[in-house]
Design a protein around this motif. Structure first.
Motif: not given
Length: 258
Positions: A191-193, A212, A214, A216-217, A223, A243, A248
């Motif tokens: 899930r990439g987080f 947290f 992700h 994308s950041k 990964d 969110n 984050e």
């Protein structure tokens, strides 16, 4: 109150990634709500010949020493000695390990807690001896820290993870306080987080926090960086308005192996 002392193997720290370390942050760690610093020793080398001959070097050395003294450190110098072999090759030596070990053992009778900054495995026996006097020994290191040294200490933390101890490159302006260094404690590859662990100083006590993140950041292209718990990352901790203002980690970049 725990009576605390700091012992810094300055040459090892400087050569292992700790150049530019903030000594006042070490003093803050020693002067927490449960302990008080009663001694701070810094063991370093000085090239006396160069000090006499090179004004620029002399100025830098004296400025560095003044910073240490202003932070409350006693400076123990080991002057560089030069040796010439049969082929005329010159080597230099300035090792203060013995001085540090003897001082720590003699002073331990009046201490409860020792903060030792080094990554040198030669101090393994010293740590055990200090623990046998009843002292708690906490080790702080940077690069190339001996594995057994980490394991024998009562606690070990990378100096890169201590807030403010080593400034984060590019962390300036209004966003400077947002930047942190941390390690991955959980990562869901599908899930990439995941979550980072980092530290804050609360009343000069290190407090562990989680945040947290992700992919994308992240500035990283793969990964696989996040699949090892010993890697250190730099990131900004921000509140994401998309969110529910949840904290984050953004602008994630890889720093080093822990």
């Amino acid at each position: 109150m725990l009576k605390t002392a700091i012992y810094v193997d300055a040459e090892n720290i400087k050569m292992s990634g700790g150049y530019g370390m903030r000594y006042d942050v070490l003093v803050d760690l020693a002067n927490s709500m449960h302990s008080v610093m009663v001694r701070a020793n810094c063991y370093l080398a000085e090239d006396l010949e160069r000090t006499k001959a090179d004004p620029e070097y002399r100025q830098k050395v004296h400025a560095y020493h003044n910073i240490l003294r202003n932070c409350g450190f006693k400076i123990i110098k080991k002057y560089v000695r030069r040796f010439k072999d049969e082929d005329g090759n010159i080597t230099t030596k300035a090792n203060a390990d013995m001085d540090l070990a003897i001082d720590a053992l003699l002073q331990a009778r009046n201490l409860d807690r020792i903060i030792l900054l080094t990554g040198d495995g030669d101090f393994l026996r010293l740590i055990v001896a200090l623990q046998n006097t009843g002292c708690r020994v906490e080790v702080i290191g940077f690069h190339n820290v001996n594995k057994e040294l980490r394991e024998v200490a009562d606690s070990y933390i990378s100096g890169f993870l201590i807030p403010g101890l080593l400034p984060i490159a590019g962390a300036q302006g209004e966003q400077a306080d947002q930047w942190q260094r941390g390690t991955v404690i959980n990562f869901n590859q599908d899930r990439g987080f995941g979550f980072f662990r980092y530290y804050r100083l609360d009343n000069n006590v290190l407090q562990s926090e989680t945040v947290f993140f992700h992919l994308s950041k992240s500035t990283l292209t793969s990964d696989h960086y996040f699949q090892e718990p010993y890697r250190i990352f730099e990131f900004r901790v921000v509140e994401n308005p998309a969110n529910n203002n949840r904290s984050e980690a953004w602008d994630i970049r890889f720093m080093k192996e822990a």
